[in-house]
Design a protein around this motif. Structure first.
Motif, PDB file in Angstrom:
ATOM      1  N   UNK A  63       0.838  -1.199   0.000  1.00  0.00           N
ATOM      2  CA  UNK A  63       0.000   0.000   0.000  1.00  0.00           C
ATOM      3  C   UNK A  63       0.873   1.248   0.000  1.00  0.00           C
ATOM      4  N   UNK A  64       1.819   1.294   0.904  1.00  0.00           N
ATOM      5  CA  UNK A  64       2.668   2.476   1.039  1.00  0.00           C
ATOM      6  C   UNK A  64       3.653   2.588  -0.126  1.00  0.00           C
ATOM      7  N   UNK A  65       4.139   1.436  -0.593  1.00  0.00           N
ATOM      8  CA  UNK A  65       4.978   1.403  -1.783  1.00  0.00           C
ATOM      9  C   UNK A  65       4.219   1.974  -2.976  1.00  0.00           C
ATOM     10  N   UNK A  66       2.961   1.581  -3.105  1.00  0.00           N
ATOM     11  CA  UNK A  66       2.146   2.064  -4.217  1.00  0.00           C
ATOM     12  C   UNK A  66       1.847   3.538  -4.131  1.00  0.00           C
ATOM     13  N   UNK A  67       1.569   4.052  -2.939  1.00  0.00           N
ATOM     14  CA  UNK A  67       1.291   5.478  -2.788  1.00  0.00           C
ATOM     15  C   UNK A  67       2.495   6.308  -3.221  1.00  0.00           C
ATOM     16  N   UNK A  68       3.688   5.880  -2.812  1.00  0.00           N
ATOM     17  CA  UNK A  68       4.886   6.585  -3.242  1.00  0.00           C
ATOM     18  C   UNK A  68       5.115   6.478  -4.731  1.00  0.00           C
ATOM     19  N   UNK A 251       8.945   3.261  -3.472  1.00  0.00           N
ATOM     20  CA  UNK A 251       8.042   3.312  -4.611  1.00  0.00           C
ATOM     21  C   UNK A 251       8.365   4.463  -5.547  1.00  0.00           C
ATOM     22  N   UNK A 252       8.725   5.613  -4.970  1.00  0.00           N
ATOM     23  CA  UNK A 252       9.087   6.775  -5.788  1.00  0.00           C
ATOM     24  C   UNK A 252      10.346   6.507  -6.599  1.00  0.00           C
ATOM     25  N   UNK A 261       4.192   1.581 -12.920  1.00  0.00           N
ATOM     26  CA  UNK A 261       3.567   1.330 -11.627  1.00  0.00           C
ATOM     27  C   UNK A 261       2.140   0.913 -11.919  1.00  0.00           C
ATOM     28  N   UNK A 262       1.704  -0.174 -11.320  1.00  0.00           N
ATOM     29  CA  UNK A 262       0.361  -0.692 -11.574  1.00  0.00           C
ATOM     30  C   UNK A 262      -0.138  -1.403 -10.324  1.00  0.00           C
TER      31      UNK A 262
END
Length: 343
Positions: A63-68, A251-252, A261-262
C-alpha cells in the motif's frame, strides 16, 4: 576505535561493491535489475524494523509502496503532458479536464514530499486507530492485508484517474534527463544504492537508541512496558509510520528505475513476497532483511528466466528450505557459522 572499524567494515565493503564495482562490471540491463532489487530492499528494511524489531507482522507494505510510486508517476506524467496537457491514459479514457487531485503533483518537490509524507500519514492514522485498541498479532496482519486488497480495488476502478488495471507507464524524462539513456539509469542506480545505505545506517542507529530498546521491550512484553508508564501504542505507531515512509520512498525510486507502476505491483501477493524475502534473509537482523530482498529478487529473475511456469514452486521450496534449516534466515545461519569459527 578498533571495534568501531570492525563493526562497520562489512557495511563499507558492501558499499564499495554497490557503488563502485557494480556500475563498472554490470551491463545496463543487469544494473537496472539490481536497482529494482534495491528498491525492494528499502521496503524490506522497513519490514525488518516493524516486524523483526517491533513484532508487528505487516502484510500490506505494498500500500505504502504504491502510494509513493503513484505520486512519482503523477509528476512524470504531468511533465510529459506539458502545461495544460493531459496524461495519455486520461485521453484514452475520455477525460477532458485534469482532475483537481492531480494539479499539485506538477511540482517535483510536492510529489517527492507526498511520496513519503502521504504513506507516513496514512500509517500514523491507521496505527493510532488500531494500536490504541490493542489490536496485535494475526489481527493486525489481516487488517493490513485487507488494506492492500482494498487499495488495488480502488485503483483498478478509477480508470480515468489512475490508469486502472494497466497503471501508468511510458515515462520518458526525469528532471530534464532522458530515462532511456544508460547514464541516467546508472545515476538512478547510484541514488537508489545511496538512499538504501543512508536508510540502513539511520535505522541501525534508531534500533541501537533508547527508542529502539523500548521498541524491542514492547515486542517482548507490551503489558510490562505499559505498566512502567510508557505508551506502547505510540511507540508502535511511530515505528509503523517510519516503515511506511521507507516503502513510499522506495516506490518513488522504483517508478523511474523500472518504468511502470500498476496495481499488480502493490497488492496482497507482492506484499507477501516481501515478507517472505525478509523471513528468508532473517527478520531479526536489518542486514538480513536487505539481503533477503536482494536474494529473492535475483532468484525470481534467474529462476523465471529458466522455469517461467515453475517459479512459484521454487520460491516456496526455497522458503521452506531456509525456514527448516535456518529458522532465523540467512543472517542467522551466517551468524552461526561465524560463531563456530571463533569458538
Amino acid at each position: 576505535m578498533r571495534d568501531l572499524i570492525r563493526r562497520n567494515l562489512p557495511f563499507a565493503a558492501v558499499a564499495v561493491v554497490a557503488l563502485v564495482a557494480a556500475p563498472l562490471l554490470l551491463e545496463p540491463f543487469r544494473l537496472g535489475l539490481l536497482a529494482k532489487y534495491l528498491c525492494y530492499a528499502i521496503v524490506a528494511l522497513g519490514i525488518g524494523l516493524v516486524w523483526g524489531k517491533g513484532g508487528m507482522l505487516t502484510l500490506g507494505q505494498g500500500v505504502f509502496f504504491g502510494l509513493g510510486g503513484y505520486a512519482m508517476a503523477m509528476y512524470l506524467k504531468l511533465t510529459e503532458a506539458g502545461p495544460g496537457g493531459l496524461p495519455d491514459f486520461m485521453v484514452w479514457s475520455g477525460v477532458e479536464e485534469l482532475p483537481a487531485l492531480w494539479a499539485p503533483f506538477a511540482s517535483p518537490v510536492l510529489a517527492l514530499g507526498m511520496a513519503v509524507i502521504g504513506p507516513m500519514a496514512l500509517a500514523a492514522v491507521l496505527g493510532t486507530l488500531v494500536f490504541r485498541q490493542r489490536v496485535r498479532g494475526a489481527y493486525f496482519a489481516i487488517l493490513t492485508q485487507a488494506l492492500a486488497a482494498a487499495l488495488v480495488i480502488l485503483l483498478v476502478g478509477q480508470q480515468g484517474l489512475t490508469g486502472g488495471t494497466n497503471g501508468m507507464t511510458n515515462f520518458f524524462e526525469l528532471f530534464g534527463q532522458d530515462l532511456a539513456e544508460d547514464s541516467t539509469q546508472r545515476g538512478l542506480y547510484l541514488v537508489t544504492a545511496g538512499v538504501l545505505g543512508v536508510l540502513y545506517l539511520a535505522t541501525r542507529q534508531l534500533v541501537n537508541s533508547r527508542f529502539g530498546r523500548l521498541l524491542v521491550a514492547v515486542r517482548d512484553g507490551e503489558d510490562r512496558v505499559r505498566f512502567l508508564g510508557y505508551d506502547p501504542a505510540l511507540v508502535k505507531t511511530v515505528t509503523f509510520a517510519i516503515s511506511a515512509g521507507m516503502a513510499g520512498l522506495a516506490g518513488a525510486l522504483f517508478v523511474p528505475v523500472v518504468g511502470i507502476i500498476s496495481p499488480a505491483l502493490l497488492g496482497v501477493v507482492p506484499s507477501l513476497e516481501l515478507v517472505v524475502a525478509v523471513a528468508v534473509g532473517g527478520r531479526h537482523a536489518l542486514a538480513g532483511a536487505v539481503l533477503g530482498a536482494v536474494v529473492m529478487g535475483y532468484a525470481k529473475t534467474a529462476f523465471s528466466e529458466q522455469f517461467a511456469d515453475g517459479w512459484l514452486y521454487l520460491q516456496g521450496a526455497l522458503f521452506i528450505l531456509v525456514m527448516t534449516l535456518a529458522p532465523k534466515g540467512i543472517a542467522g545461519l551466517l551468524g552461526r557459522v561465524r560463531r563456530a569459527r571463533t569458538a
